[in-house]
Each structure stands twice: as C-alpha cells, then as structure tokens.
Design an enzyme around this catalytic site. Structure first.
Site, PDB file in Angstrom:
ATOM      1  N   TYR A 168       0.831  -1.201   0.000  1.00 30.47           N
ATOM      2  CA  TYR A 168       0.000   0.000   0.000  1.00 30.47           C
ATOM      3  C   TYR A 168       0.872   1.260   0.000  1.00 30.47           C
ATOM      4  CZ  TYR A 168      -4.249  -2.692   1.123  1.00 30.47           C
ATOM      5  OH  TYR A 168      -5.314  -3.558   1.111  1.00 30.47           O
ATOM      6  N   SER A 182     -13.987  -3.612   0.384  1.00 29.60           N
ATOM      7  CA  SER A 182     -14.821  -2.888  -0.576  1.00 29.60           C
ATOM      8  C   SER A 182     -16.309  -3.082  -0.292  1.00 29.60           C
ATOM      9  CB  SER A 182     -14.504  -3.310  -2.016  1.00 29.60           C
ATOM     10  OG  SER A 182     -14.982  -2.352  -2.942  1.00 29.60           O
ATOM     11  N   PRO A 183     -16.757  -2.836   0.953  1.00 25.90           N
ATOM     12  CA  PRO A 183     -18.174  -3.055   1.276  1.00 25.90           C
ATOM     13  C   PRO A 183     -19.134  -2.149   0.513  1.00 25.90           C
ATOM     14  CG  PRO A 183     -17.046  -1.927   3.074  1.00 25.90           C
ATOM     15  CD  PRO A 183     -15.981  -2.367   2.119  1.00 25.90           C
ATOM     16  N   LEU A 184     -18.616  -1.084  -0.098  1.00 25.98           N
ATOM     17  CA  LEU A 184     -19.457  -0.198  -0.926  1.00 25.98           C
ATOM     18  C   LEU A 184     -19.072  -0.294  -2.401  1.00 25.98           C
ATOM     19  CD1 LEU A 184     -19.607   2.952   1.390  1.00 25.98           C
ATOM     20  CD2 LEU A 184     -21.254   1.067   1.207  1.00 25.98           C
ATOM     21  N   GLY A 225     -16.259   0.147  -4.089  1.00 26.84           N
ATOM     22  CA  GLY A 225     -15.513   1.273  -4.634  1.00 26.84           C
ATOM     23  C   GLY A 225     -16.322   2.551  -4.762  1.00 26.84           C
ATOM     24  N   GLY A 226     -17.351   2.705  -3.936  1.00 24.97           N
ATOM     25  CA  GLY A 226     -18.183   3.906  -3.978  1.00 24.97           C
ATOM     26  C   GLY A 226     -19.453   3.751  -4.779  1.00 24.97           C
ATOM     27  N   LEU A 227     -19.630   2.620  -5.441  1.00 26.99           N
ATOM     28  CA  LEU A 227     -20.830   2.400  -6.255  1.00 26.99           C
ATOM     29  C   LEU A 227     -22.093   2.482  -5.411  1.00 26.99           C
ATOM     30  CD1 LEU A 227     -21.819   1.512  -9.165  1.00 26.99           C
ATOM     31  CD2 LEU A 227     -21.879  -0.802  -8.230  1.00 26.99           C
ATOM     32  N   LEU A 228     -22.002   2.050  -4.149  1.00 25.15           N
ATOM     33  CA  LEU A 228     -23.170   1.994  -3.267  1.00 25.15           C
ATOM     34  C   LEU A 228     -23.248   3.190  -2.318  1.00 25.15           C
ATOM     35  CD1 LEU A 228     -22.806  -1.809  -2.557  1.00 25.15           C
ATOM     36  CD2 LEU A 228     -24.689  -0.769  -3.827  1.00 25.15           C
ATOM     37  N   GLY A 234     -24.197   6.338  -3.313  1.00 25.79           N
ATOM     38  CA  GLY A 234     -24.951   7.426  -3.935  1.00 25.79           C
ATOM     39  C   GLY A 234     -24.305   7.928  -5.208  1.00 25.79           C
TER      40      GLY A 234
END
Length: 328
Positions: A53, A211-213, A215-218, A220
């Site tokens: 990272y 990645s629970p969202l 990558g930001g898709l979830l 909004g």
C-alpha cells in the site's frame, strides 16, 4: 463500540476494521492522522494495511505512515490490533513476491521495520500462491509465531477450497492456521456466500469484507455524478459495475431516499448484517466518511428492506444456504 471475537480466537476486535489504503495518499497527512485518531477515540481497535500500500508514492509507504502515527505514543500501538499482508511483488526480483518461506519471513521483517513495531497481530496472505506447498507456508508462519513477531495468520482473496486445504494442512502440523479471510463482499458482489462464507463458518474463520461499498458504487454514485462530486465512485470498479447495474443502483438510491438514509450507510449496514461477517474493512478518505460508517453500525435493517435489497441485488444461485444454493 461493538466488539466481537476474531473467528475462533480469543482476540477481540471492533466490528469495523479501519483500512488504510487511502491514508497519506488519497487523504492528506493531516486528514489521515485525524481519521486514525478519531477511529481510536471511537473504539475502533482493528487497523488493516498491506506491504504494498502507498505504491502511488512507493511500495511500503502506508506502513511507514502508520509507523509514524504509532511513534506518536499515547498507547496507539498497544491499543491497536494490527493486520498487514504479504504476497504481492515488492520489486522486480523473482524472490520478492509470493508465499515462499524466504519471502514470508523477509516480508515480515520489512513490515516490522516500516511499522516501527515488534509484532504484527494478523499477518495475512494477500492471495493464494499456487506454487507454494502448504507445508512451506506453515513452516514459515510457525517460525514467525515462535519468534513472537506474528500473533495470528489470515488470508485474503482465497476460495473456499483454499481455506479448507490450508486448514487441514495446518491441523496436521498442530498449528492454528488461518483465523481470518478478507474477501470482496457487498450488495453487488455476493459470490462469497456460496463457498467462502460456509468454509469460514465451518473452520471458525472470521470474514472481513473489503470494498463493502464496491468502490463507492453503493454510496450514492448517481446523485454524485449528477452533482459533479463523484471521486472514487467515478473510477475503477465502480464505473465498470455501473454500466451493468445502473437500473439496480437507481432503484437502490430511490430506496435509500425513501428511508431518508445515506446510501453508504445502508450499504454498510447490509454487510454488517450478513451471517458470518466479523468486521467490514472500510477505507475512508475523510473523518466524515468514517463517522458515516460508525452510524451504519447502529442501524438495523427491517426484514422488508432486506427483502427489497435482495430483489435489487439477487443472491447467487437461488438464495439458499451455501454451498448447495447453486442446485436448488
């Protein structure tokens, strides 16, 4: 803060794990330190990183950044359950990657130096190494645990059968083996429900969704794109998935509007509600995003909302319990 046990171990971790992929890179130094301090102030004691990272600056940068934060004192290192990873190439040299005994031990030593610590709580294999026999892997991990440099071993991006194979090999050596598995898991990507989650439940392995969202898709994304405020959600996997799932995402954001809730909060609450999940790994770029994840931990989704989410984002197979769900 809610705490739970890390798989079958007696180690207690917060129900949210602070991922550090964005710290010192997408988030500035001052904001990154504020995120770390705020997380600790709220009782988040689980921090995850990886040796590669910070590659945008140089590989190992994020571990160095965390080492600087630990060096500020105040019990930071002592309070934190620290996870890092080994597998990905750290240079172009042939033995500077993978899960050979040589690389596992050398990578651990390098991570300890960068992190300015004497031990790693959860040393995770970032990917399975198809060329490394399990006896070689476990021999190296046993060496590190005997030396006190590693407390537990985890995995990431493993298939269900990899987990079973690894655990059976560890059992033959009377070694604890894997205690946690990091897998991509969210409403859009539910594949681990078929094999990985059942394997983890069978072997007492904690599930740590990354990645629970998605990558930001979830979070909004459609509204943000319309407003011109999309950042991470306008890049990478979020953009690719939006092409396929635009109708479902539109329905999802309408559902969130009806609930009067931030989409990111609903997406995180859904992951937290899933059977077998120990702690989602979040990657906030701001204190505000971190606080949103904390709010999600307090939100219970009613059965009718869970049903609507299943309609928008159907489970793999016919929705029955894995691994038989593919059949009927």
């Amino acid at each position: 803060m809610q705490y739970t046990y890390l798989g079958r171990t007696a180690l207690q971790v917060s129900r949210i794990c602070l991922g550090t992929l964005n710290l010192g890179v997408r988030a500035g130094d001052e904001e990154s330190h504020a995120i770390l301090d705020t997380a600790l102030d709220h009782g988040i004691n689980f921090v995850d990183t990886a040796n590669q990272y910070g590659w945008q600056k140089h590989k190992g940068y994020t571990e160095e950044f965390l080492g600087g934060w630990f060096a500020q004192g105040g019990g930071r290192r002592e309070k934190v359950v620290l996870g890092t990873k080994v597998f990905n190439p750290m240079s172009d040299w042939p033995n500077d990657s993978g899960l050979s005994a040589r690389h596992i031990i050398a990578s651990c030593e390098d991570s300890l130096r960068r992190l300015r610590t004497d031990w790693i709580d959860v040393f995770q294999m970032h990917h399975v190494d198809r060329h490394a026999p399990w006896d070689e892997v476990w021999q190296a991990m046993e060496t590190l645990t005997r030396q006190g440099k590693v407390r537990y071993v985890g995995s990431s991006n493993f298939a269900g059968w990899h987990i079973a194979e690894a655990q059976e090999a560890a059992a033959r050596r009377h070694f604890l083996g894997i205690v946690s598995e990091q897998s991509v898991y969210n409403l859009v990507t539910r594949h681990i429900e078929l094999e990985v989650v059942p394997a983890c439940q069978r072997y007492g392995v904690a599930v740590l969704p990354w990645s629970p969202l998605h990558g930001g898709l979830l979070s909004g994304v459609l509204r943000k794109l319309e407003e011109g405020t999309a950042m991470k959600s306008s890049q990478g996997r979020a953009v690719e998935a939006l092409r396929t799932h635009r109708d479902a995402i539109a329905g999802y954001e309408k559902l969130c509007d009806r609930l009067g809730a931030d989409p990111a909060e609903i997406g995180m609450a859904w992951v937290l509600s899933r059977p077998g999940v120990t702690a989602p790994v979040i990657g906030p770029r701001s204190v505000a995003q971190l606080e949103g994840a904390l709010r999600a931990m307090e939100r219970e989704l009613p059965e009718e909302v869970l049903g609507e989410l299943d309609t928008l984002f159907p489970p793999i197979g016919n929705g029955g319990p894995g691994p038989e769900a593919w059949a009927w």
